[in-house]
Structures are given as structure tokens and as C-alpha cells.
Scaffold this active site. Structure first.
Site, PDB file in Angstrom:
ATOM      1  N   ARG A   1     -10.112 -11.859   2.320  1.00  0.00           N
ATOM      2  CA  ARG A   1     -10.962 -12.946   1.824  1.00  0.00           C
ATOM      3  C   ARG A   1     -10.248 -14.293   1.919  1.00  0.00           C
ATOM      4  O   ARG A   1     -10.889 -15.333   2.061  1.00  0.00           O
ATOM      5  CB  ARG A   1     -11.415 -12.625   0.387  1.00  0.00           C
ATOM      6  CG  ARG A   1     -10.291 -12.513  -0.602  1.00  0.00           C
ATOM      7  CD  ARG A   1     -10.696 -11.765  -1.875  1.00  0.00           C
ATOM      8  NE  ARG A   1     -10.780 -10.313  -1.661  1.00  0.00           N
ATOM      9  CZ  ARG A   1     -11.187  -9.439  -2.565  1.00  0.00           C
ATOM     10  NH1 ARG A   1     -11.553  -9.845  -3.777  1.00  0.00           N
ATOM     11  NH2 ARG A   1     -11.216  -8.149  -2.290  1.00  0.00           N
TER      12      ARG A   1
ATOM     13  N   LYS B   1       0.839  -1.195   0.000  1.00  0.00           N
ATOM     14  CA  LYS B   1       0.000   0.000   0.000  1.00  0.00           C
ATOM     15  C   LYS B   1       0.878   1.249   0.000  1.00  0.00           C
ATOM     16  O   LYS B   1       2.010   1.206   0.462  1.00  0.00           O
ATOM     17  CB  LYS B   1      -0.867   0.021   1.274  1.00  0.00           C
ATOM     18  CG  LYS B   1      -1.987  -0.998   1.308  1.00  0.00           C
ATOM     19  CD  LYS B   1      -2.763  -0.899   2.620  1.00  0.00           C
ATOM     20  CE  LYS B   1      -3.857  -1.957   2.704  1.00  0.00           C
ATOM     21  NZ  LYS B   1      -4.935  -1.784   1.714  1.00  0.00           N
TER      22      LYS B   1
HETATM   23  N1  BES Z   1      -7.988  -3.950   4.634  1.00  0.00           N
HETATM   24  C1  BES Z   1      -8.221  -3.542   3.299  1.00  0.00           C
HETATM   25  C2  BES Z   1      -9.552  -2.810   3.111  1.00  0.00           C
HETATM   26  C3  BES Z   1      -9.698  -1.515   3.848  1.00  0.00           C
HETATM   27  C4  BES Z   1      -9.468  -0.312   3.207  1.00  0.00           C
HETATM   28  C5  BES Z   1     -10.123  -1.482   5.158  1.00  0.00           C
HETATM   29  C6  BES Z   1      -9.626   0.884   3.865  1.00  0.00           C
HETATM   30  C7  BES Z   1     -10.296  -0.293   5.827  1.00  0.00           C
HETATM   31  C8  BES Z   1     -10.051   0.897   5.171  1.00  0.00           C
HETATM   32  C9  BES Z   1      -8.215  -4.775   2.395  1.00  0.00           C
HETATM   33  O1  BES Z   1      -7.397  -5.806   2.789  1.00  0.00           O
HETATM   34  C10 BES Z   1      -7.718  -4.322   1.057  1.00  0.00           C
HETATM   35  O2  BES Z   1      -6.591  -3.964   0.969  1.00  0.00           O
HETATM   36  N2  BES Z   1      -8.592  -4.351   0.048  1.00  0.00           N
HETATM   37  C11 BES Z   1      -8.239  -3.969  -1.254  1.00  0.00           C
HETATM   38  C12 BES Z   1      -8.750  -5.035  -2.189  1.00  0.00           C
HETATM   39  C13 BES Z   1      -8.258  -4.883  -3.597  1.00  0.00           C
HETATM   40  C14 BES Z   1      -6.786  -5.175  -3.658  1.00  0.00           C
HETATM   41  C15 BES Z   1      -9.027  -5.832  -4.462  1.00  0.00           C
HETATM   42  C16 BES Z   1      -8.914  -2.631  -1.549  1.00  0.00           C
HETATM   43  O3  BES Z   1     -10.038  -2.418  -1.107  1.00  0.00           O
HETATM   44  O4  BES Z   1      -8.282  -1.792  -2.168  1.00  0.00           O
HETATM   45 MN    MN Z   2      -5.409  -5.590   2.103  1.00  0.00          MN
END
Ligand code: BES
Ligand code: MN
Ligand code: ZN
Length: 497
Positions: free
Chosen positions: A348, A274
Site C-alpha cells: 500500500r 515473514k
Molecule cells: N505480499 C503480501 C501479501 C500476500 C500474501 C501476497 C500471500 C500473496 C500471498 C503483503 O505485502 C503482506 O505482507 N500483507 C500482510 C499485511 C499485514 C501485515 C497487514 C498480510 O497480508 O499479512
Molecule cells: Mn508484505
């Protein structure tokens, strides 16, 4: 903060709160104070343009003659439009007004204004609940206290005729608030302190409440074949854990309710890392697990007559020489294989194995999973509702109603096989991401593949509601503990004998 429930009498110290309704005259104690103060209260109402809207008040210093230091005439708005959540909010706002204002004691006359839609014992127990929820602070890492040298509120005295009933109602609200506070503590803890093993140790503390707690180590998860969850964990120096909790408040139930929580104690994204800005927020990526733990504590604390299992998958998602790569194929406990396209879609993968295990082991009557799963749900619903996905209208309806009653609302989103093609992989049974479109839905479709036999199942995507940067009446800034009040209400409504 101590709460007591007694019959009405004029206090000798602290702040004194009495309620009035929009368009009504002041309560009897307020009117008599008004007399003693030569009409200061009623003049104040006019001077400050107080129209008696919900939550408006007149807050006046009183002379020595009255005994107490401060009189607060507080409006509940239109009495026939005053509900349980309003009472909680009133309590929360009252706490904020008084917590650091120099009084250590508040006495609240809970006599309902004429025409009130709720009875005095509800008003009292819900105002107290709101005050307790609002009083949450996470100060353990501050080396200096910051209370401006003023007395802080430590005694709340609720006064009403039905004080026995109110005390009983509050006893259960008190335990629910404890559950919320446990969840908030977990959310707030920094990720160097809270990692899978230390999170599991915190869960063991629930044994004191009579909850059965079992911790599954990474070695045992490997034996069980949890390749998806372990693939996420393999980049971290911290070994994964799974915790299984059970509250058997009702004997002879063959099919318990199962709650499953995503417990990513920190989500860097892994190799699909990230961006730096705001990455610290990813300490709350265990909000689903926190909600499950908090709910177990709440229902055990109030001795709910229900049989409920909580399962949480605990991992840290880190990049390292051992981390899984985009392109890796992992085998889930179900036997289905997954091509990991993006290591940041890790939640997931954790849920896939946790849900599968929970089903095999407990034959649930229903499964509800909670996860801070997608950024896309924040785009869809903001921080107002959690996203709800369900294969069962009855369960969805129950959650919807528990959400409205508890104030932790859910909004139903669609599931549909038409989204499945976004998950096809050319080398494995599925990919772990479905592209930019409908990101929260493809995540839910992915999870659904690990639910068998049409077990009633609901997935709550709580990414937008697990944390708040804006204080609300009963929720200070920070970890919300979202899910505890919702699930507790669901269990009280639909799963207790
Ligand atoms: N933990 C994150 C989602 C999240 C984002 C929680 C902001 C709380 C605040 C999750 O693991 C994630 O990174 N999701 C990605 C999925 C994508 C790579 C398909 C996302 O939402 O960008
Ligand atoms: Mn994630
Ligand atoms: Zn995550």
C-alpha cells in the site's frame, strides 16, 4: 507451436480431432473413420461409458488406411451450452493430451456440431487460444530437457469453412496470449534475476511494440517526494524504479485509462520479517506489475484503439541496517504522513505514491490498480476470484462483466468510512495497518486516500489468484498472469473507439 487455418480436408499424418455434441451422432469424418475401423469408434464410446459430456473424448489409434495416426472424437457437451470459455478449456485440455504424446501435428475439424451456440470461427480461434495459453512453459533454468524422448506437438491446423475470419480473430487472441506469457515469465523469474532495475529493463522491450516507456530512477523519485515507496526500498541493496508505459492507440484522448501495478520483486516482510516457510512464494509479489506489463504488450500487440497508461512501482522489501523500522513515519508524495507499524504492509505504501503520481501526471478517466496486497483476501475469496474494491458502480460493473467474459473473475468487496478509524495514528495522518479485522478492506481504505477528485477507481487484490499450485486447462502450474485477459477484455469492451 504454429497455428494455421484452412478449409477442411482429411489429414495425412498426426492426430485428427472432430467435434460432436452430447446425444448426437458422430461427425461425418468420424463416422467414416468408424466405418473403416469396423465400428471401433462407436464401440469405444459405449465401452468407455462416454456420455458425451463436455470435454469427454474417444482417442483411438487408427490403421494405415486412414492416413493419420490418431482419431479423437471430442464432445462439446450440450451444443447450446457451449461457450467461448468452454472452447478455450477444450483447447487447453487437448494440448495437455497431445503435447508429449508422440504426435507433432494435430488437425482439428472445427465444424460445429448441430445446434452449437457459437460459430465455427469462434470455436477455432478460441480452441487455438486455449492451446496456446496451455502451452506455456518456463524452462530456461533447466539444464536438461525432460520430454521422455517423444515428439512434441508443434503444428496445429484448424480446419473450417470460415477460416479467414478465424485467422483474423486468432491474430488478436495470439497477442493476448503473448501478453499473458510475458506476465508469466516475469512472475516465474527468480528474485535474484528479477529486481527493480532488471524488471525496468524488461519493460523497455515493449518499445519494440510501439509502447512509450519511461523509467524513473530512485533519485528522481526522491525529487518527486515519493517517501512512502522509497521507505520500503531503503532496506534493499537494489534501488527502486518506477516505470511508466503508454500505448496511444487512439489520438486526441485527454483522459487516458491508467493501470497501476504493485511490483515488489521480493517481499521478505522487511524488519517485520515473514516466517521462513513458503517465503520463496514472495517472488510473485510483483504480480500486479506483471499484469500491467502483460496488458500493455497485449493491447499494443493487437493495436487496440485505446489510450492506456501503465504505471508500476518496483521495489524489493528487505531487512537490513538501512531498512525502515516499525514506528518510522514517512511522508507520501501526496503530503499525507504514514506511521509504519508493520513493514510487511509495504504494498500500500508503494501504491500510494504510484497512484498519486499517475493522477497528477495523466488526469485519468479511471484508475485500476492491481496488487498482491493481502493474505486476508485469500481467506475471503480463495483462488477463485480477485477481490475488487471500487468507488464507482459503473467501473465496477464493467470489470465484473469483463471478468465473466475473460474467465478472470472479480468479486466486489465493500468500502466504507466506518473502517477508517482502524487506520488512525496518534502521531501521523494514518497507520499503514488496520489490525486483524477486515484486513483487505482496511488496505483498500488506505489506498483510497490517495485517489483524488472522485476519479473512478478500482483496486484489485490479486494475492489469491496471481499464482496457482494446481494446473487448470489454460493455466499451467505457477504464475497465472492474472489480469491480462481481464484488462484486455475491459479495454476492448469499454475503452476502444
Ligand atoms: N505480499 C503480501 C501479501 C500476500 C500474501 C501476497 C500471500 C500473496 C500471498 C503483503 O505485502 C503482506 O505482507 N500483507 C500482510 C499485511 C499485514 C501485515 C497487514 C498480510 O497480508 O499479512
Ligand atoms: Mn508484505
Ligand atoms: Zn507484499
Amino acid at each position: 507451436m504454429r497455428f494455421s487455418f484452412t478449409t477442411p480436408s482429411i489429414p495425412k499424418a498426426g492426430a485428427y480431432v472432430t467435434l460432436f455434441g452430447n446425444g448426437q451422432t458422430l461427425s461425418e469424418p468420424a463416422a467414416s473413420a468408424d466405418n473403416m475401423l469396423n465400428g471401433a469408434v462407436s464401440r469405444g464410446l459405449v465401452a468407455f461409458g462416454n456420455t458425451g459430456k463436455k470435454g469427454e473424448c474417444i482417442d483411438l489409434p487408427t490403421g494405415k488406411d486412414l492416413g493419420y495416426q490418431r482419431l479423437i472424437a471430442l464432445s462439446i457437451g450440450k451444443p447450446d451450452d457451449f461457450d467461448v470459455l468452454d472452447a478455450q478449456n477444450l483447447g487447453g485440455e487437448l494440448f495437455s493430451r497431445l503435447s508429449n504424446s508422440g504426435v507433432s501435428q494435430v488437425t482439428i475439424d472445427c465444424t460445429p456440431p448441430k445446434g452449437s451456440a457459437i460459430a465455427d470461427e469462434i470455436i477455432a480461434s478460441e480452441i487455438a487460444f486455449g492451446m496456446k495459453l496451455a502451452s506455456y512453459r518456463f524452462n530456461k533454468y533447466r539444464s536438461k530437457e525432460d520430454n521422455k524422448g517423444r515428439a512434441s506437438l508443434n503444428s496445429v491446423r484448424m480446419q473450417l469453412k470460415n477460416n479467414k475470419e478465424a485467422r483474423k480473430l486468432f491474430a488478436s487472441n495470439d497477442k493476448i496470449a503473448d501478453g499473458v506469457h510475458i506476465a508469466r515469465d516475469l512472475l516465474e523469474e527468480p528474485p535474484n534475476i528479477l529486481y527493480p532495475e532488471s524488471f525496468a529493463s524488461r519493460c523497455l522491450e515493449l518499445r519494440e511494440l510501439g509502447v512509450e516507456v519511461q523509467v524513473i530512477t530512485d533519485k528522481n523519485m526522491a525529487k518527486l517526494g515519493m517517501g512512502a515507496l522509497l521507505g520500503v526500498a531503503q532496506g534493499s541493496a537494489r534501488p527502486a524504479r518506477m516505470v511508466i508505459m503508454r500505448w496511444r492507440g487512439r489520438k486526441g484522448v485527454k483522459q487516458p485509462l491508467v493501470l497501476v501495478g504493485k511490483g515488489v520483486t521480493f517481499d521478505t516482510g522487511g524488519i517485520s520479517i515473514k516466517p521462513a516457510g513458503g517465503m520463496e512464494d514472495m517472488k510473485y509479489d510483483m504480480g500486479g506489475a506483471a499484469a500491467v506489463v502483460g496488458t500493455m504488450a497485449a493491447i499494443a500487440g493487437r493495436k487496440a484503439k485505446a489510450d492506456v497508461v501503465g504505471v508500476i512501482g518496483l521495489v524489493e522489501n528487505m531487512p537490513s541496517a538501512n531498512a525502515q523500522r516499525p514506528g518510522d513515519i514517512v511522508k507520501t508524495m501526496s503530503g499525507q504522513t504514514v506511521e509504519v507499524i508493520n513493514t510487511d504492509a509495504e504494498g500500500r505504501l508503494v501504491l500510494a505514491d504510484a497512484i498519486w503520481h499517475a493522477q497528477k501526471k495523466f488526469n485519468p478517466s479511471a484508475i485500476i490498480d492491481l496488487a498482491t496486497l493481502t493474505g486476508a483476501i485469500i481467506i475471503s475469496l480463495g483462488s477463485v476470484h480477485a477481490g475488487m474494491f471500487s468507488n464507482n458502480d459503473d467501473l465496477a460493473q464493467k470489470l465484473d462483466s469483463a471478468g465473466r467474459a475473460s474467465g478472470e473473475t472479480v468479486w466486489r468487496m465493500p468500502l466504507n468510512n466506518a473502517y477508517d478509524k482502524q487506520l488512525s495514528s496518534s502521531v501521523a495522518d494514518m497507520k499503514n495497518v488496520g489490525g486483524r479485522e477486515a484486513g483487505s478492506i482496511t488496505a483498500a481504505q488506505f489506498i483510497q486516500r490517495f485517489v483524488t477528485n472522485n476519479t473512478p477507481w478500482a483496486h484489485l487484490d490479486i494475492a489469491g489468484v496471481a499464482w496457482t499450485n494446481q494446473a487448470k486447462p489454460t493455466t499451467p502450474k505457477g504464475g497465472v498472469g492474472f489480469g491480462v485477459r481481464l484488462l484486455d477484455r475491459l479495454i476492448a469492451q469499454d475503452y476502444e473507439s
